[in-house]
Design an enzyme around this catalytic site. Structure first.
Site, short mmCIF file in Angstrom:
data_model
loop_
_atom_site.label_atom_id
_atom_site.label_comp_id
_atom_site.label_asym_id
_atom_site.label_seq_id
_atom_site.Cartn_x
_atom_site.Cartn_y
_atom_site.Cartn_z
N ARG A 202 1.04 -1.17 0.11
CA ARG A 202 -0.03 -0.14 0.15
C ARG A 202 0.84 1.23 0.02
O ARG A 202 1.94 1.40 0.36
CB ARG A 202 -0.88 -0.02 1.09
CG ARG A 202 -1.50 -0.98 1.73
CD ARG A 202 -2.70 -0.57 2.86
NE ARG A 202 -2.88 -1.55 3.88
CZ ARG A 202 -3.46 -1.31 4.91
NH1 ARG A 202 -4.01 -0.26 5.19
NH2 ARG A 202 -3.96 -2.31 5.56
N TYR B 80 -6.80 -19.50 7.24
CA TYR B 80 -5.84 -18.69 8.09
C TYR B 80 -5.23 -19.42 9.27
O TYR B 80 -3.88 -20.02 9.23
CB TYR B 80 -6.54 -17.71 8.71
CG TYR B 80 -5.99 -16.56 9.45
CD1 TYR B 80 -5.02 -15.71 8.96
CD2 TYR B 80 -6.18 -16.43 11.05
CE1 TYR B 80 -4.19 -14.80 9.85
CE2 TYR B 80 -5.57 -15.79 11.70
CZ TYR B 80 -4.54 -14.87 11.06
OH TYR B 80 -3.74 -14.10 11.70
P1 NAD Z 1 -3.05 -6.14 8.53
O1 NAD Z 1 -3.91 -6.84 7.51
O2 NAD Z 1 -3.70 -4.93 9.22
O3 NAD Z 1 -1.80 -5.65 7.69
C1 NAD Z 1 -1.07 -6.49 6.87
C2 NAD Z 1 -0.29 -5.59 5.92
O4 NAD Z 1 0.45 -6.26 4.76
C3 NAD Z 1 -1.13 -4.78 5.12
O5 NAD Z 1 -0.80 -3.21 5.25
C4 NAD Z 1 -1.15 -5.02 3.68
O6 NAD Z 1 -1.11 -3.95 2.76
C5 NAD Z 1 0.30 -5.55 3.76
N1 NAD Z 1 0.58 -6.88 2.65
C6 NAD Z 1 -0.71 -7.57 2.11
N2 NAD Z 1 -0.03 -8.30 1.10
C7 NAD Z 1 1.33 -7.89 0.91
C8 NAD Z 1 2.37 -8.25 0.15
N3 NAD Z 1 2.35 -9.06 -0.75
N4 NAD Z 1 3.53 -7.47 0.19
C9 NAD Z 1 3.57 -6.55 1.11
N5 NAD Z 1 2.97 -6.30 2.11
C10 NAD Z 1 1.46 -6.66 1.97
O7 NAD Z 1 -2.75 -7.16 9.42
P2 NAD Z 1 -2.22 -7.01 11.01
O8 NAD Z 1 -3.33 -7.03 11.91
O9 NAD Z 1 -1.31 -5.74 11.07
O10 NAD Z 1 -1.25 -8.34 11.17
C11 NAD Z 1 0.09 -8.54 10.92
C12 NAD Z 1 0.49 -10.03 11.25
O11 NAD Z 1 0.05 -10.32 12.47
C13 NAD Z 1 -0.27 -10.88 10.15
O12 NAD Z 1 0.58 -12.00 10.08
C14 NAD Z 1 -1.38 -11.58 10.98
O13 NAD Z 1 -1.92 -12.87 10.78
C15 NAD Z 1 -0.71 -11.70 12.47
N6 NAD Z 1 -1.73 -11.41 13.65
C16 NAD Z 1 -2.43 -10.35 13.59
C17 NAD Z 1 -3.62 -10.34 14.76
C18 NAD Z 1 -4.42 -9.03 14.81
O14 NAD Z 1 -5.40 -9.23 15.67
N7 NAD Z 1 -4.20 -7.99 14.14
C19 NAD Z 1 -3.76 -11.42 15.53
C20 NAD Z 1 -3.12 -12.54 15.32
C21 NAD Z 1 -1.95 -12.38 14.20
N1 SER Z 2 -7.16 -10.99 15.18
C1 SER Z 2 -7.00 -12.22 14.17
C2 SER Z 2 -7.95 -12.58 13.22
O1 SER Z 2 -9.02 -12.43 14.10
C3 SER Z 2 -6.34 -13.51 14.80
O2 SER Z 2 -5.29 -13.73 14.25
O3 SER Z 2 -8.01 -12.96 12.26
#
Ligand code: NAD
Ligand code: SER
Length: 316
Positions: A40, A146
């Site tokens: 992005r 996922y």
């Molecule tokens: P998010 O979707 O908010 O952010 C992901 C970012 O990755 C986005 O900005 C997107 O543009 C970027 N992206 C997607 N595809 C891409 C690509 N091909 N190349 C480069 N960038 C790319 O996700 P998040 O909530 O920040 O989560 C980050 C990590 O943490 C993920 O692996 C997610 O599974 C993990 N996680 C998040 C949560 C949560 O509650 N947010 C919980 C458990 C695990």
């Molecule tokens: N917050 C994340 C989701 O709901 C957990 O990995 O997908």
């Protein structure tokens, strides 16, 4: 103390976690050490705080060139498709979540990178895992794409550590609550939407039922856990798949009651959708004793403190 030769690349820096993690890493390191990257446009909160590059992590060659050009030593890989979005296009979610990780692990192996961070999730657990205080090692049979991708990713991390000595570290984040950047399509996103809707119109329609308990964590705790894990001496990291970490567990009914303490007129209605099935398959609470014992993990925010802080910051 940060190593003076470190050069850190955050992949997926414009997402919910990426923005806050990048800002925190930039506070800790000299100017120019932390490079943010994403598909992005640069997030407004990152503008002016350090270098930004456009990167599609699915393109291994471009990523490899970037690692060499900037002399990258550490990578935080945050790009992924989250649980609810993943169910809309399962093969795409599998492809992106797996190939991004394999690209990073391969380049880490080839270039002998110092450390890699990759997050897993409570989504690795499935309906047959124990629901309460779900242990580190237990039945792991995820039913979402996922969760399947996160479980496979954990196995790959451990494999690259054992076979190639890649120092990859990982946490199974619970649902994360934050106010700086938008959530990215997860099942736990209700716990963020509820604050925005409470403040904008005094009402929220929850896509999960009133008594759906899930493990949750406030973003400052998640960022601190990530950095503490990455800074821990390698000898303390006993789990090379991914660590359980916990902070709190609550339901939509609990968080509504907490918000009502601040806004007595707030109302909530429950209209569960397909995300209810995903939530039903996940744990209600997490046993994180291995993270506590191995590298000293300790959460700071409970539901009261988190709610106060969210409301204070969103009202600014
Ligand atoms: P998010 O979707 O908010 O952010 C992901 C970012 O990755 C986005 O900005 C997107 O543009 C970027 N992206 C997607 N595809 C891409 C690509 N091909 N190349 C480069 N960038 C790319 O996700 P998040 O909530 O920040 O989560 C980050 C990590 O943490 C993920 O692996 C997610 O599974 C993990 N996680 C998040 C949560 C949560 O509650 N947010 C919980 C458990 C695990
Ligand atoms: N917050 C994340 C989701 O709901 C957990 O990995 O997908």
């Amino acid at each position: 103390m940060p190593n003076r030769d470190e050069k850190i690349l955050v992949v997926g820096a414009c997402g919910q976690i990426g923005v806050e993690l990048t800002l925190q890493l930039r506070k800790m390191h000299r100017e120019g050490v932390v490079i943010a990257s994403d598909l992005r446009e640069e997030h407004p909160l990152l503008k002016g705080t350090g270098p930004y590059v456009s990167l599609d992590i699915m393109n291994k060659e471009t990523f490899h060139v970037l690692v060499l050009r900037y002399n990258i030593t550490q990578v935080y890989l945050l790009a992924a498709i989250l649980s609810a979005t993943g169910e809309k296009n399962p093969t795409l979610a599998w492809h992106i979540n797996m190939q991004s990780l394999l690209n990073v692990l391969e380049v880490a192996k080839e270039e002998n990178l110092a450390k890699i961070y990759w997050p897993s999730s409570i989504a690795v657990f499935g309906p047959d895992s124990p629901k309460h205080n779900t242990p580190q090692h237990t039945v792991i049979e995820p039913t979402t794409v996922y969760g399947i991708s996160k479980f496979a990713g954990e196995r790959w991390c451990e494999y690259y550590f054992n076979r190639y000595n890649v120092d990859v570290r990982s946490l199974r984040y619970p649902g994360l609550i934050s106010y700086k950047s938008q959530p990215g399509g997860g099942t736990t996103d209700y716990a963020i939407e509820i604050f925005h809707d409470a403040l904008s119109n005094g009402h929220y329609t929850s896509f999960l039922n009133e008594n759906t308990y899930l493990p949750m964590m406030y973003m400052p705790d998640a960022i601190r856990a990530t950095i503490e894990l990455m800074e821990a001496d390698a000898s303390k990291i006993k789990v090379r798949s991914s660590y359980n970490i916990g902070a709190m567990s609550f339901s939509p009914g609990d968080i509504a009651a907490e918000i009502k303490k601040h806004f007595p007129d707030f109302t909530i209605r429950y209209k569960p959708d397909s995300r209810q099935n995903i939530a039903n398959s996940w744990p209600r609470s997490i046993d994180d004793s291995e993270a506590k014992n191995d590298w000293g993990w300790k959460p700071e925010y409970d539901i009261e403190r988190m709610t106060e802080d969210m409301l204070k910051n969103l009202q600014h």
